[in-house]
Write a protein that holds these residues in place. Structure first.
Motif, PDB file in Angstrom:
ATOM      1  N   CYS A  77       0.836  -1.199   0.000  1.00  0.00           N
ATOM      2  CA  CYS A  77       0.000   0.000   0.000  1.00  0.00           C
ATOM      3  C   CYS A  77       0.868   1.245   0.000  1.00  0.00           C
ATOM      4  CB  CYS A  77      -0.914  -0.012   1.233  1.00  0.00           C
ATOM      5  SG  CYS A  77      -1.835   1.507   1.475  1.00  0.00           S
ATOM      6  N   PRO A  78       0.910   1.981  -1.116  1.00  0.00           N
ATOM      7  CA  PRO A  78       1.693   3.219  -1.138  1.00  0.00           C
ATOM      8  C   PRO A  78       0.945   4.347  -0.438  1.00  0.00           C
ATOM      9  CG  PRO A  78       0.612   2.921  -3.244  1.00  0.00           C
ATOM     10  CD  PRO A  78       0.283   1.706  -2.420  1.00  0.00           C
ATOM     11  N   ALA A  79       1.683   5.239   0.191  1.00  0.00           N
ATOM     12  CA  ALA A  79       1.067   6.421   0.802  1.00  0.00           C
ATOM     13  C   ALA A  79       0.575   7.352  -0.298  1.00  0.00           C
ATOM     14  CB  ALA A  79       2.083   7.139   1.689  1.00  0.00           C
ATOM     15  N   LEU A  80      -0.514   8.047  -0.019  1.00  0.00           N
ATOM     16  CA  LEU A  80      -1.058   9.015  -0.975  1.00  0.00           C
ATOM     17  C   LEU A  80      -0.715  10.424  -0.519  1.00  0.00           C
ATOM     18  CD1 LEU A  80      -4.582   7.435  -1.626  1.00  0.00           C
ATOM     19  CD2 LEU A  80      -2.520   7.177  -2.991  1.00  0.00           C
TER      20      LEU A  80
ATOM     21  N   ILE B 240      -8.030  -7.666  -0.390  1.00  0.00           N
ATOM     22  CA  ILE B 240      -7.944  -6.216  -0.166  1.00  0.00           C
ATOM     23  C   ILE B 240      -7.917  -5.475  -1.496  1.00  0.00           C
ATOM     24  CG2 ILE B 240      -6.670  -4.348   0.944  1.00  0.00           C
ATOM     25  CD1 ILE B 240      -5.395  -6.461   2.777  1.00  0.00           C
ATOM     26  N   GLN B 241      -8.944  -4.666  -1.738  1.00  0.00           N
ATOM     27  CA  GLN B 241      -8.985  -3.836  -2.935  1.00  0.00           C
ATOM     28  C   GLN B 241      -8.007  -2.673  -2.792  1.00  0.00           C
ATOM     29  OE1 GLN B 241     -11.957  -0.824  -3.361  1.00  0.00           O
ATOM     30  NE2 GLN B 241     -12.652  -1.606  -5.341  1.00  0.00           N
ATOM     31  N   GLN B 242      -7.253  -2.417  -3.844  1.00  0.00           N
ATOM     32  CA  GLN B 242      -6.343  -1.277  -3.888  1.00  0.00           C
ATOM     33  C   GLN B 242      -6.660  -0.449  -5.141  1.00  0.00           C
ATOM     34  OE1 GLN B 242      -4.390  -0.210  -1.598  1.00  0.00           O
ATOM     35  NE2 GLN B 242      -4.043  -1.948  -0.238  1.00  0.00           N
ATOM     36  N   GLY B 243      -5.890   0.599  -5.363  1.00  0.00           N
ATOM     37  CA  GLY B 243      -6.122   1.438  -6.540  1.00  0.00           C
ATOM     38  C   GLY B 243      -6.165   2.917  -6.237  1.00  0.00           C
TER      39      GLY B 243
ATOM     40  N   SER C 233      -8.967  -3.819  -9.697  1.00  0.00           N
ATOM     41  CA  SER C 233      -8.622  -4.559  -8.489  1.00  0.00           C
ATOM     42  C   SER C 233      -9.791  -5.423  -8.015  1.00  0.00           C
ATOM     43  CB  SER C 233      -8.207  -3.578  -7.391  1.00  0.00           C
ATOM     44  OG  SER C 233      -7.924  -4.252  -6.188  1.00  0.00           O
ATOM     45  N   ALA C 234     -10.985  -4.835  -7.987  1.00  0.00           N
ATOM     46  CA  ALA C 234     -12.171  -5.580  -7.539  1.00  0.00           C
ATOM     47  C   ALA C 234     -12.447  -6.777  -8.448  1.00  0.00           C
ATOM     48  CB  ALA C 234     -13.380  -4.658  -7.495  1.00  0.00           C
ATOM     49  N   GLU C 235     -12.263  -6.590  -9.739  1.00  0.00           N
ATOM     50  CA  GLU C 235     -12.491  -7.676 -10.691  1.00  0.00           C
ATOM     51  C   GLU C 235     -11.513  -8.825 -10.442  1.00  0.00           C
ATOM     52  OE1 GLU C 235     -12.467  -8.331 -15.561  1.00  0.00           O
ATOM     53  OE2 GLU C 235     -12.698  -6.320 -14.733  1.00  0.00           O
ATOM     54  N   ALA C 236     -10.247  -8.479 -10.175  1.00  0.00           N
ATOM     55  CA  ALA C 236      -9.254  -9.512  -9.886  1.00  0.00           C
ATOM     56  C   ALA C 236      -9.588 -10.261  -8.602  1.00  0.00           C
ATOM     57  CB  ALA C 236      -7.864  -8.875  -9.778  1.00  0.00           C
ATOM     58  N   LEU C 237     -10.019  -9.543  -7.580  1.00  0.00           N
ATOM     59  CA  LEU C 237     -10.367 -10.176  -6.303  1.00  0.00           C
ATOM     60  C   LEU C 237     -11.586 -11.076  -6.430  1.00  0.00           C
ATOM     61  CD1 LEU C 237      -9.866  -7.153  -3.870  1.00  0.00           C
ATOM     62  CD2 LEU C 237      -8.334  -9.112  -4.154  1.00  0.00           C
ATOM     63  N   ARG C 238     -12.592 -10.604  -7.174  1.00  0.00           N
ATOM     64  CA  ARG C 238     -13.799 -11.419  -7.365  1.00  0.00           C
ATOM     65  C   ARG C 238     -13.463 -12.712  -8.096  1.00  0.00           C
ATOM     66  NH1 ARG C 238     -16.071  -6.419  -9.165  1.00  0.00           N
ATOM     67  NH2 ARG C 238     -16.083  -7.276 -11.288  1.00  0.00           N
ATOM     68  N   ALA C 239     -12.534 -12.642  -9.039  1.00  0.00           N
ATOM     69  CA  ALA C 239     -12.136 -13.832  -9.795  1.00  0.00           C
ATOM     70  C   ALA C 239     -11.428 -14.846  -8.901  1.00  0.00           C
ATOM     71  CB  ALA C 239     -11.230 -13.439 -10.956  1.00  0.00           C
TER      72      ALA C 239
ATOM     73  N   TYR D  46     -14.186  -8.821   1.815  1.00  0.00           N
ATOM     74  CA  TYR D  46     -13.388  -7.915   0.983  1.00  0.00           C
ATOM     75  C   TYR D  46     -13.129  -6.615   1.730  1.00  0.00           C
ATOM     76  CZ  TYR D  46     -14.518 -11.177  -2.741  1.00  0.00           C
ATOM     77  OH  TYR D  46     -14.639 -12.318  -3.502  1.00  0.00           O
ATOM     78  N   ALA D  47     -11.874  -6.181   1.721  1.00  0.00           N
ATOM     79  CA  ALA D  47     -11.505  -4.933   2.363  1.00  0.00           C
ATOM     80  C   ALA D  47     -11.266  -3.858   1.313  1.00  0.00           C
ATOM     81  CB  ALA D  47     -10.247  -5.118   3.205  1.00  0.00           C
ATOM     82  N   VAL D  48     -11.570  -2.628   1.687  1.00  0.00           N
ATOM     83  CA  VAL D  48     -11.190  -1.474   0.892  1.00  0.00           C
ATOM     84  C   VAL D  48      -9.924  -0.937   1.534  1.00  0.00           C
ATOM     85  CG1 VAL D  48     -11.871   0.798   0.036  1.00  0.00           C
ATOM     86  CG2 VAL D  48     -13.600  -0.997   0.316  1.00  0.00           C
ATOM     87  N   GLY D  49      -8.791  -1.153   0.888  1.00  0.00           N
ATOM     88  CA  GLY D  49      -7.512  -0.741   1.431  1.00  0.00           C
ATOM     89  C   GLY D  49      -6.994   0.505   0.737  1.00  0.00           C
ATOM     90  N   GLY D  50      -5.880   1.002   1.231  1.00  0.00           N
ATOM     91  CA  GLY D  50      -5.233   2.132   0.587  1.00  0.00           C
ATOM     92  C   GLY D  50      -5.922   3.461   0.780  1.00  0.00           C
ATOM     93  N   LEU D  51      -6.779   3.566   1.793  1.00  0.00           N
ATOM     94  CA  LEU D  51      -7.410   4.838   2.127  1.00  0.00           C
ATOM     95  C   LEU D  51      -6.996   5.223   3.550  1.00  0.00           C
ATOM     96  CD1 LEU D  51     -10.981   4.371   0.588  1.00  0.00           C
ATOM     97  CD2 LEU D  51      -9.039   5.634  -0.372  1.00  0.00           C
TER      98      LEU D  51
END
Length: 375
Positions: free
Chosen positions: A148-151, A187-190, A200-206, A212-217
């Motif tokens: 997870c990169p810092a924003l 963990i969804q990123q983006g 990211s969500a598409e890859a995780l669903r597959a 499912y977590a919303v990460g990177g916020l």
């Protein structure tokens, strides 16, 4: 063994309330998870944490792997027995702490090598090792290993990081294996880019996960940007699985996240603020360091039923903080955790009654009124 399950009971707009069932008990959602970084919620006994209304705690893989060590905890019966908490535990993957705390990090496709912030010892954390550590700890909910990169960050950096995390998510799923009674969350990123979040969500669903977590916020982008992402990110994730917003947050962050469809959250803020003399109340943040409280015989919050408000005055809480007494952090942490759980209970009730908008309006209006006038 009871299998992991999630049942939704009510909806009010995008807000949801339900129940997560685990082998160690039920978790009422929306849920706030106190953070037990190193096997303890600082300044609290496990029974006291439970009394605040918490159904689940969070443990930190990075800190526990370094001290006292995952193998040692496993030899002592697992994290639940080690810390005397018999309810569910979620462990994070360790990825965020490696990026934010460790020294001399080296990131590769394989994983991350780093030096401990405690003693400089060298370690490697990979998706496979993260899954092994979390298995040794015995946590009920396991998080996939991610980066997870810092924003703010360059779009190319965010995209590269997200795609690496998705490859690590696939390896995490393979390494997790079949563990009845335990759950694995992806963990969804983006960052704040909608197209990357969808990819990211598409890859995780597959790959397929139990939650499912919303990460990177909550990593520097600000509340407006965070809410902007949550306005669409939740709908990208399966509706029948729990949605977990990592590392959030302040009371108005929590309410805004639930409004947008989040089911689970965690944050160190209630305990960290308690140790620094800050109390969260329905009328906003109160700083007990201020001299205005020195002669005030009234409770911190007259409507609160926690021990700090039930048995002690603002004057006493001010005194013990200024005197550096341990009871200050204990009482204020208990109060803060009690208040956060009170928010969650209020939202669950409001969603069930179809009255979330009214509850939210009252929540914001009461906070806007500000603290009571000095005595």
């Amino acid at each position: 063994m009871q299998r992991f399950a999630f049942n939704l009971h009510s909806r009010d707009g995008a807000a949801r309330c339900g129940t997560i069932t685990t082998s160690r008990g039920e978790i009422r959602t929306p849920a706030f998870m106190p953070v037990g970084t190193a096997g303890t919620v600082k300044a609290m006994l496990p029974g006291s944490v439970r009394e605040t209304g918490a159904d689940i705690l969070l443990g930190n893989t990075y800190h526990l792997m370094l001290r006292p060590g995952a193998e040692r905890i496993a030899g002592l019966g697992g994290l639940h027995r080690f810390m005397n908490w018999d309810r569910p535990i979620l462990t994070d993957s360790g990825g965020f702490q490696v990026m934010s705390l460790a020294d001399l990090r080296k990131l590769t496709e394989t994983g991350v090598t780093f030096r401990s912030h405690i003693d400089g010892s060298k370690h490697e954390l990979t998706p496979e090792r993260s899954m092994e550590i979390q298995r040794l700890l015995g946590s009920d909910i396991v998080m996939a290993f991610d980066e997870c990169p810092a924003l703010p960050a360059e779009g190319s950096r965010v995209a590269e990081s997200m795609r690496l995390s998705m490859r690590w998510a696939e390896r995490s799923k393979a390494a997790f294996g079949d563990r009845p009674g335990h759950a694995l969350f992806g963990i969804q990123q983006g960052g704040v880019t909608r197209e990357l979040r969808e990819e990211s969500a598409e890859a995780l669903r597959a790959i397929g996960f139990d939650g499912y977590a919303v990460g990177g916020l909550a990593v520097g982008e600000g509340q407006e940007a965070m809410f902007g992402v949550l306005d669409y990110a939740c709908d990208m994730l399966p509706d029948d699985r729990p949605r977990y917003l990592m590392g959030v947050g302040k009371p108005d962050d929590i309410v805004g996240a639930v409004k947008r469809g989040i089911d689970m959250m965690d944050c160190v803020l209630p305990s960290r603020s308690g140790r620094t003399g800050q109390a969260f109340t329905r009328r906003g943040v109160v700083n007990l360091k201020n001299a205005r409280h020195a002669d005030d015989p009234r409770p911190l919050d007259a409507e609160c039923t926690c021990p700090a408000c039930r048995s002690y005055s603002r004057a006493y809480l001010h005194h013990v903080f200024r005197a550096g007494e341990m009871i200050s952090g204990m009482l204020l942490t208990w109060h803060n955790l009690h208040y956060f759980q009170e928010i969650m209970a209020g939202m669950r009730k409001a969603i069930a009654e179809g009255a979330f908008a009214e509850w939210e309006a009252d929540f914001h209006a009461t906070r806007a009124a500000g603290d009571i006038e000095p005595a």
